[in-house]
Design an enzyme around this catalytic site. Structure first.
Site, short mmCIF file in Angstrom:
data_model
loop_
_atom_site.label_atom_id
_atom_site.label_comp_id
_atom_site.label_asym_id
_atom_site.label_seq_id
_atom_site.Cartn_x
_atom_site.Cartn_y
_atom_site.Cartn_z
CG LEU A 242 -1.71 -1.29 1.50
CD1 LEU A 242 -2.77 -1.04 2.56
CD2 LEU A 242 -2.35 -1.82 0.22
CB ILE A 243 2.87 2.71 -2.57
CG1 ILE A 243 3.98 3.75 -2.64
CG2 ILE A 243 2.04 2.67 -3.84
CD1 ILE A 243 5.09 3.38 -3.61
CE LYS B 90 -3.69 4.57 7.59
NZ LYS B 90 -2.78 4.51 8.74
N GLY C 62 3.36 0.58 5.66
CA GLY C 62 4.52 1.25 6.25
C GLY C 62 4.30 1.67 7.68
CD GLN D 276 1.29 4.14 11.90
OE1 GLN D 276 2.39 4.25 12.41
NE2 GLN D 276 1.03 4.55 10.67
CB CYS E 286 14.58 13.02 -16.88
SG CYS E 286 13.21 12.21 -17.71
#
Length: 480
Positions: free
Chosen positions: A183-184, A265, A287, A296, A454
């Site tokens: 999960l980013i 969440k 994370g 958390q 780039c």
């Protein structure tokens, strides 16, 4: 040009069948990555090391960089392999190759030997060391903590002079463990946790919950693409984008303020579990670190896990924020994370640190789960390599130019490490790393046209899209 790849020590203590499988997978991973950059690459596996050869000496720096980022490699050696006939021949070849590098330095010689010879390793160390000491007046033998250690490997009739030793990232080869879904969010934590599972041998797919519109998604895609390209390009992975704005709106409207963080969440892990189940993925990765934010705590994390049908892995659970940021710097995601807004943290003003299951379930009964179902059903699935292809389609309004006019300025948006390694030697070039564009582009002289540059054109086009969305029309993409 030859490299000798030494394996992560934990691979070597596996049973013979497991070790062979791991080494075979690592060999394939090395071949998959290096052959994209050098078609002359040959990769051969042996019992306790892997041999990599290339006919293109000019590719040496790039190959060193690539090998240093492949999971499963503990360290690797640059070696010069030559045949020899006598112990004196070994000395002469060593003197010719490294004699000048020992001037005004202390040194010692260390030898490892395999095969049948009339001499042993200690004989070679004494003979070569003594010879070098005699022929290089400014050099001096010092067995303890010398400036230079001359390393020679002898196998049958061949000698390998070890010219340099490079450290790898260790870990297990990708593909030796099962797939996971990370999960980013684009922050420090999710990037580092993704990397940690890559390093542990899992193929990491990415799931992004979009709470902040197109600009947020572009930033997260940049991070996922960066991690994949840098550490796991040997494998195809998926990038899943789920529009969660409707879910957030439903929570804001119907859930008690103090319970919002935990409920959000829980909705995320529910959705991620559905995605994981669809692709046969065994675990999801977050994370989260114990006590870092209100959601958390152990009580809250347990309630979040109960909403998931998949195993939830938290590789950062005991890490301090300082440690996480240091790791983000090591893997090159810290600058992207710095520019990323943290949307999850603002959803609840008075979050509970010890949620009660009955209370959470009561609040969720107010939630219309059809909204969550719709978000999952309308998820967008990308092969992560399509991020570049998608950029080609999305930035159709951005011109790509190769010739500069008087009003054009090339804006090199590569990271400082890339610009130092490969500077763009042209006129009218300004340096501004891509992660600073959002905050600093407006400060530039807007009477000029800025051509973003780039190396591969992916980041420049993603950033051009972002700047166009912000109302800047003086943006183009520069391609040599």
């Amino acid at each position: 040009m030859k490299f000798v790849i030494k394996l992560f020590p934990e691979i070597m203590i596996k049973s013979e069948s497991v070790r062979k499988r791991f080494v075979k997978i690592l060999t394939g991973n090395i071949r998959n990555i290096l052959t994209k950059h050098d078609e002359t690459i040959a990769v051969v596996r042996h019992w306790d090391y892997i041999e990599v050869r290339s006919k293109k000496e000019e590719n040496r720096p790039h190959l060193i960089e690539l090998l240093g980022r492949i999971p499963g490699i503990h360290h690797f050696l640059e070696v010069d392999e030559k045949p020899f006939t006598t112990i004196h021949d070994i000395f002469e070849q060593t003197l010719q190759d490294i004699g000048t590098s020992l001037e005004n330095k202390t040194f010692c010689v260390r030898v490892r030997r395999k095969g049948k010879h009339t001499f042993n390793s200690l004989d070679v160390e004494r003979y070569v060391g003594g010879g070098l000491n005699q022929h290089i007046p400014s050099a001096k033998v010092q067995l303890s903590k010398p400036d230079v250690t001359v390393r020679i490997d002898i196998e049958n009739d061949n000698m390998m002079l070890i010219k340099a030793r490079h450290v790898g990232i260790g870990g297990y080869p990708i593909g030796t463990q099962e797939d996971v879904l990370s999960l980013i969010s684009g922050g420090f934590d999710s990037g580092v946790s993704s990397y940690m599972l890559i390093r542990r041998g899992s193929r990491v797919h990415y799931c992004f919950f979009n709470l902040g519109g197109a600009a947020h998604e572009i930033g997260v895609k940049q991070m996922a693409y960066h991690i994949w390209q840098r550490y796991s390009a040997s494998h195809k992975v998926r990038f899943v984008a789920i529009n969660f704005e409707g879910v957030v709106g439903e929570i804001l409207e119907k859930v008690d303020n103090g319970q919002m963080g935990v409920v959000l969440k829980r909705m995320m892990v529910r959705a991620a579990s559905r995605i994981a189940e669809r692709f046969g993925i065994q675990a999801i990765v977050t994370g989260e670190a114990l006590g870092q934010v209100s959601s958390q705590t152990l009580t809250n994390l347990r309630l979040i896990d109960e909403a998931s049908e998949s195993l939830v892995l938290r590789p950062l659970i005991t890490h301090d924020k300082e440690q996480i940021i240091a790791m983000a710097k090591e893997i090159g995601t810290d600058d992207i994370a710095k520019s990323m807004p943290e949307f999850c943290g603002v959803i609840s003003k008075n979050p509970t640190v010890k949620a009660i299951k009955a209370k959470i379930e009561q609040e969720e009964r107010h939630f219309d789960f059809a909204v969550l179902e719709s978000a999952v059903q309308n998820a967008q699935y990308l092969d992560i390599r399509q991020i570049a292809e998608q950029t080609e389609k999305e930035v159709v309004a951005v011109d790509t130019v190769a010739v500069l006019s008087a009003q054009d300025v090339i804006l090199d948006i590569r990271s400082p490490e890339e610009t130092d390694e490969k500077p763009l030697n042209m006129e009218n070039v300004q340096l501004m790393p891509f992660y600073k564009l959002s905050s600093q582009f407006a400060n530039l002289d807007q009477s000029k046209n800025y051509l973003l540059y780039c190396e591969r054109g992916v980041m420049s086009k993603l950033q051009a899209l972002y700047l166009k969305e912000q109302g800047f029309s003086n943006v183009k993409v520069f391609r040599q």
